[in-house]
Scaffold this active site. Structure first.
Site, PDB file in Angstrom:
ATOM      1  N   ARG A 139       4.827 -14.931  -0.250  1.00 13.54           N
ATOM      2  CA  ARG A 139       5.756 -15.980   0.146  1.00 13.54           C
ATOM      3  C   ARG A 139       5.493 -16.375   1.588  1.00 13.54           C
ATOM      4  O   ARG A 139       4.979 -15.610   2.369  1.00 13.54           O
ATOM      5  CB  ARG A 139       7.203 -15.568  -0.049  1.00 13.54           C
ATOM      6  CG  ARG A 139       7.728 -14.443   0.834  1.00 13.54           C
ATOM      7  CD  ARG A 139       8.143 -14.829   2.208  1.00 13.54           C
ATOM      8  NE  ARG A 139       8.979 -13.812   2.815  1.00 13.54           N
ATOM      9  CZ  ARG A 139       9.140 -13.605   4.118  1.00 13.54           C
ATOM     10  NH1 ARG A 139       8.433 -14.314   4.991  1.00 13.54           N
ATOM     11  NH2 ARG A 139       9.971 -12.687   4.577  1.00 13.54           N
ATOM     12  N   GLU A 178      17.886 -18.034   3.669  1.00 13.87           N
ATOM     13  CA  GLU A 178      17.760 -17.626   5.086  1.00 13.87           C
ATOM     14  C   GLU A 178      17.017 -18.692   5.879  1.00 13.87           C
ATOM     15  O   GLU A 178      17.378 -19.022   7.009  1.00 13.87           O
ATOM     16  CB  GLU A 178      17.004 -16.303   5.153  1.00 13.87           C
ATOM     17  CG  GLU A 178      16.698 -15.880   6.570  1.00 13.87           C
ATOM     18  CD  GLU A 178      16.064 -14.509   6.664  1.00 13.87           C
ATOM     19  OE1 GLU A 178      16.359 -13.639   5.820  1.00 13.87           O
ATOM     20  OE2 GLU A 178      15.269 -14.316   7.590  1.00 13.87           O
ATOM     21  N   ARG A 229      11.583 -21.329   1.370  1.00 13.29           N
ATOM     22  CA  ARG A 229      10.714 -20.187   1.109  1.00 13.29           C
ATOM     23  C   ARG A 229       9.843 -20.584  -0.076  1.00 13.29           C
ATOM     24  O   ARG A 229      10.381 -20.910  -1.152  1.00 13.29           O
ATOM     25  CB  ARG A 229      11.508 -18.928   0.771  1.00 13.29           C
ATOM     26  CG  ARG A 229      12.208 -18.268   1.962  1.00 13.29           C
ATOM     27  CD  ARG A 229      11.254 -17.495   2.840  1.00 13.29           C
ATOM     28  NE  ARG A 229      11.899 -16.912   4.020  1.00 13.29           N
ATOM     29  CZ  ARG A 229      12.473 -15.706   4.036  1.00 13.29           C
ATOM     30  NH1 ARG A 229      12.489 -14.971   2.958  1.00 13.29           N
ATOM     31  NH2 ARG A 229      13.022 -15.267   5.156  1.00 13.29           N
ATOM     32  N   CYS A 279      14.648 -16.012  11.449  1.00 16.05           N
ATOM     33  CA  CYS A 279      14.530 -14.640  11.942  1.00 16.05           C
ATOM     34  C   CYS A 279      13.194 -14.458  12.668  1.00 16.05           C
ATOM     35  O   CYS A 279      12.156 -14.882  12.154  1.00 16.05           O
ATOM     36  CB  CYS A 279      14.621 -13.647  10.783  1.00 16.05           C
ATOM     37  SG  CYS A 279      14.484 -11.940  11.305  1.00 16.05           S
ATOM     38  N   THR A 286      11.348 -11.996  12.826  1.00 12.52           N
ATOM     39  CA  THR A 286      10.394 -11.166  12.078  1.00 12.52           C
ATOM     40  C   THR A 286       9.525 -12.007  11.153  1.00 12.52           C
ATOM     41  O   THR A 286       8.544 -11.510  10.608  1.00 12.52           O
ATOM     42  CB  THR A 286      11.125 -10.125  11.208  1.00 12.52           C
ATOM     43  OG1 THR A 286      11.898 -10.831  10.208  1.00 12.52           O
ATOM     44  CG2 THR A 286      12.020  -9.244  12.040  1.00 12.52           C
ATOM     45  N   ARG A 315       4.768 -13.007   3.733  1.00  7.34           N
ATOM     46  CA  ARG A 315       4.967 -11.651   3.235  1.00  7.34           C
ATOM     47  C   ARG A 315       4.244 -11.572   1.895  1.00  7.34           C
ATOM     48  O   ARG A 315       4.620 -12.239   0.938  1.00  7.34           O
ATOM     49  CB  ARG A 315       6.446 -11.309   3.049  1.00  7.34           C
ATOM     50  CG  ARG A 315       6.641  -9.864   2.589  1.00  7.34           C
ATOM     51  CD  ARG A 315       8.076  -9.559   2.168  1.00  7.34           C
ATOM     52  NE  ARG A 315       9.032  -9.635   3.240  1.00  7.34           N
ATOM     53  CZ  ARG A 315       9.301  -8.633   4.092  1.00  7.34           C
ATOM     54  NH1 ARG A 315       8.624  -7.502   4.009  1.00  7.34           N
ATOM     55  NH2 ARG A 315      10.216  -8.776   5.039  1.00  7.34           N
ATOM     56  N   ARG A 321       9.974  -0.952   1.331  1.00  3.28           N
ATOM     57  CA  ARG A 321      11.389  -1.285   1.115  1.00  3.28           C
ATOM     58  C   ARG A 321      11.784  -0.946  -0.317  1.00  3.28           C
ATOM     59  O   ARG A 321      10.936  -0.668  -1.158  1.00  3.28           O
ATOM     60  CB  ARG A 321      11.613  -2.790   1.365  1.00  3.28           C
ATOM     61  CG  ARG A 321      11.113  -3.262   2.718  1.00  3.28           C
ATOM     62  CD  ARG A 321      11.541  -4.669   3.046  1.00  3.28           C
ATOM     63  NE  ARG A 321      11.124  -5.629   2.026  1.00  3.28           N
ATOM     64  CZ  ARG A 321      11.502  -6.913   2.052  1.00  3.28           C
ATOM     65  NH1 ARG A 321      12.293  -7.349   3.021  1.00  3.28           N
ATOM     66  NH2 ARG A 321      11.087  -7.751   1.126  1.00  3.28           N
ATOM     67  N   GLU A 329      14.941  -5.558   1.723  1.00  4.07           N
ATOM     68  CA  GLU A 329      15.428  -4.705   2.802  1.00  4.07           C
ATOM     69  C   GLU A 329      16.840  -4.180   2.524  1.00  4.07           C
ATOM     70  O   GLU A 329      17.619  -4.788   1.772  1.00  4.07           O
ATOM     71  CB  GLU A 329      15.454  -5.490   4.099  1.00  4.07           C
ATOM     72  CG  GLU A 329      16.427  -6.629   4.053  1.00  4.07           C
ATOM     73  CD  GLU A 329      16.117  -7.642   5.111  1.00  4.07           C
ATOM     74  OE1 GLU A 329      16.430  -8.807   4.911  1.00  4.07           O
ATOM     75  OE2 GLU A 329      15.531  -7.263   6.134  1.00  4.07           O
TER      76      GLU A 329
HETATM   77  P1  ADP Z   1      12.882 -11.153   3.064  1.00  2.00           P
HETATM   78  O1  ADP Z   1      11.520 -11.089   3.625  1.00  2.00           O
HETATM   79  O2  ADP Z   1      13.772 -12.162   3.720  1.00  2.00           O
HETATM   80  O3  ADP Z   1      13.488  -9.801   2.892  1.00  2.00           O
HETATM   81  P2  ADP Z   1      11.523 -11.546   0.649  1.00  2.00           P
HETATM   82  O4  ADP Z   1      10.700 -12.744   0.781  1.00  2.00           O
HETATM   83  O5  ADP Z   1      10.889 -10.211   0.841  1.00  2.00           O
HETATM   84  O6  ADP Z   1      12.781 -11.699   1.585  1.00  2.00           O
HETATM   85  O7  ADP Z   1      12.220 -11.557  -0.774  1.00  2.00           O
HETATM   86  C1  ADP Z   1      12.925 -10.404  -1.174  1.00  2.00           C
HETATM   87  C2  ADP Z   1      13.164 -10.527  -2.672  1.00  2.00           C
HETATM   88  O8  ADP Z   1      11.890 -10.697  -3.332  1.00  2.00           O
HETATM   89  C3  ADP Z   1      13.798  -9.270  -3.218  1.00  2.00           C
HETATM   90  O9  ADP Z   1      14.825  -9.680  -4.088  1.00  2.00           O
HETATM   91  C4  ADP Z   1      12.708  -8.609  -4.003  1.00  2.00           C
HETATM   92  O10 ADP Z   1      13.216  -8.079  -5.201  1.00  2.00           O
HETATM   93  C5  ADP Z   1      11.740  -9.726  -4.357  1.00  2.00           C
HETATM   94  N1  ADP Z   1      10.352  -9.262  -4.342  1.00  2.00           N
HETATM   95  C6  ADP Z   1       9.641  -8.903  -3.260  1.00  2.00           C
HETATM   96  N2  ADP Z   1       8.402  -8.527  -3.631  1.00  2.00           N
HETATM   97  C7  ADP Z   1       8.326  -8.656  -4.993  1.00  2.00           C
HETATM   98  C8  ADP Z   1       7.324  -8.414  -5.972  1.00  2.00           C
HETATM   99  N3  ADP Z   1       6.103  -7.978  -5.642  1.00  2.00           N
HETATM  100  N4  ADP Z   1       7.635  -8.655  -7.265  1.00  2.00           N
HETATM  101  C9  ADP Z   1       8.855  -9.107  -7.611  1.00  2.00           C
HETATM  102  N5  ADP Z   1       9.852  -9.365  -6.736  1.00  2.00           N
HETATM  103  C10 ADP Z   1       9.586  -9.130  -5.437  1.00  2.00           C
HETATM  104  N1  DAR Z   2      18.712  -7.681   8.113  1.00  2.00           N
HETATM  105  C1  DAR Z   2      18.403  -8.072   9.471  1.00  2.00           C
HETATM  106  C2  DAR Z   2      17.113  -8.917   9.509  1.00  2.00           C
HETATM  107  C3  DAR Z   2      15.839  -8.107   9.338  1.00  2.00           C
HETATM  108  C4  DAR Z   2      14.649  -8.944   8.978  1.00  2.00           C
HETATM  109  N2  DAR Z   2      14.755  -9.460   7.583  1.00  2.00           N
HETATM  110  C5  DAR Z   2      14.986 -10.738   7.303  1.00  2.00           C
HETATM  111  N3  DAR Z   2      14.960 -11.654   8.227  1.00  2.00           N
HETATM  112  N4  DAR Z   2      15.240 -11.082   6.050  1.00  2.00           N
HETATM  113  C6  DAR Z   2      18.263  -6.812  10.340  1.00  2.00           C
HETATM  114  O1  DAR Z   2      18.258  -6.956  11.568  1.00  2.00           O
HETATM  115  O2  DAR Z   2      18.169  -5.739   9.778  1.00  2.00           O
END
Ligand code: ADP
Ligand code: DAR
Length: 386
Positions: free
Chosen positions: A151, A250, A254, A296, A298, A305, A334, A339
């Site tokens: 993504r 967010e 995306r 964010c 990050t 990602r 994670r 997260e």
């Molecule tokens: P963020 O970076 O803001 O945490 P992500 O782009 O990582 O958000 O999206 C997190 C979501 O994507 C979670 O619900 C997770 O279940 C899903 N996800 C992440 N990686 C995979 C994967 N390889 N296969 C299926 N779902 C995924």
């Molecule tokens: N949950 C916030 C943001 C961490 C980075 N993840 C994002 N942006 N989805 C934290 O400070 O833990």
């Protein structure tokens, strides 16, 4: 179709709203007291956030009265999530693009820490996606990897980020993005589903299938990033449901490519085609030093990602070893749902951690090499146990 170009030049609508910490460019009464109390509580807490680590008293005093020129965001708008959630990993968001400049004294050390050494004097490289053909299937026999996902995030020029958005702007931006999505053709053609009006059962099923974003993230809520929910939010699917776009969760956008198995190259190429096509219809916010801008810190830079949902039973039995190998390869481990979640059925979400100071291709390469190393270590550990 709405003329996208005409809308690009939209005037800045007044973003003053009851929840904002400023009015007319000045801090509202009580905001300074809220900041001082929140900061005192953070300092005495057991928080491990990067916010606590880097917000020294000197930086706090230097920034506490500043506001951004266009959207009037304050230090409180940046850090309130980390003040409310002391278990934050990072604890800070940018309420608008100017915050990265106005509050640079705080963002820069946090960015350097998170992205493993991206200094305030460094410049993020120009976008370079390369090609997915360099990445073989990570798990051709489907022994470990359940699914692969790549993504990236994009912000649309002239719009602030979540905390400064009015309901009108959420809906206006949703209209612009869904119009651009309506121009996708071939493997990308599909349909947009607004969250407003979506059946609860449909929403829950899409979340459980890991297609749709979760609701009620307390970190986003505390950052004032969930106001007017579900207005302006939604998800786009192509017909094969292996290309998705999240709207106004967010980030403004995306762009997501995902499928079962470990064919990283194919997933990555699909994401590249999708985001490059959308870029023909929308103007993305891009900073010459920080790269693509996101809510964010990050996610700045490449915003990429690349992740696998993966089962590593032997390594997972020795979590410290799993984390050590992951850290050595700059990977983030994670839970299954991202997260602040736990692994379900032994499935971990493992992805590249760095998004700045390297190209999109290098970020995916870092994940590719790291996952290969983890699978190699799992094989060794698994055979040693037999
Ligand atoms: P963020 O970076 O803001 O945490 P992500 O782009 O990582 O958000 O999206 C997190 C979501 O994507 C979670 O619900 C997770 O279940 C899903 N996800 C992440 N990686 C995979 C994967 N390889 N296969 C299926 N779902 C995924
Ligand atoms: N949950 C916030 C943001 C961490 C980075 N993840 C994002 N942006 N989805 C934290 O400070 O833990």
């Amino acid at each position: 179709m709405l003329s996208l170009r005409k809308v690009w030049l939209r005037p800045h609508l007044p973003t003053g709203a009851w929840h904002r910490s400023c009015s007319g460019g000045k801090l509202k009464p009580g905001v300074m007291a809220q900041l001082i109390t929140g900061y005192k509580n953070l300092i005495v807490s057991d928080s491990k956030s990067l916010l606590k680590k880097h917000l020294t008293q000197e930086i706090f005093d230097k920034l506490k009265s500043k506001v951004t020129p266009t959207f009037h965001s304050s230090l409180l708008d940046c850090i309130q999530s980390g003040l409310c959630n002391v278990d934050s990993g990072v604890g800070i968001y940018a309420p608008d693009p100017e915050a990265y400049t106005v509050f640079a004294d705080l963002f820069d050390p946090i960015i350097e820490d998170y992205h493993r050494g991206f200094k305030k004097t460094d410049k993020h490289p120009e976008p370079c996606f390369g090609s997915g053909k360099d990445f073989e299937n990570l798990d051709p026999r489907n022994e470990f990897i359940v699914s692969t996902r790549v993504r990236c995030g994009r912000s649309v020029q002239c719009f602030p980020f979540n905390p400064c958005m009015t309901e009108f702007e959420y809906c206006e931006l949703e209209g612009m993005i869904s119009n651009a999505l309506g121009c996708l053709r071939g493997q990308y053609s599909g349909s947009y589903m607004p969250l407003a009006g979506m059946q609860k059962e449909t929403q829950e099923e899409l979340i459980n299938q890991h297609f749709l974003f979760k609701e009620g993230d307390r970190f986003l809520q505390a950052a004032n990033a969930s106001r007017f929910w579900p207005a302006g939010r939604g998800i786009y699917f192509n017909c094969d449901k292996n290309f998705l776009v999240w709207v106004n969760e967010e980030d403004h956008i995306r762009v997501i490519s995902m499928e079962k198995g470990g064919d990283l190259g194919k997933v990555y190429d699909r994401m590249i085609g999708g985001v490059e096509t959308l870029g023909k219809f929308l103007q993305f916010s891009h900073d010459k030093r920080l790269g693509f801008l996101t809510f964010c810190p990050t996610n700045l830079g490449t915003t990429i990602r690349a992740s696998v949902h993966i089962k590593l039973p032997s390594l997972a039995a020795d979590k410290a070893k799993l984390e050590a190998i992951a850290s050595e390869h700059k990977l983030q481990v994670r839970g299954t749902r991202g997260e602040h979640t736990e692994a379900e059925g032994g499935i971990y979400d493992i992805s590249n951690k760095r998004r700045m100071g390297l190209t999109e291709y290098e970020a995916v390469r870092e994940m590719y090499e790291g996952i290969k190393a983890l699978i190699e270590a799992e094989r060794k550990l698994g055979s040693a146990r037999k």
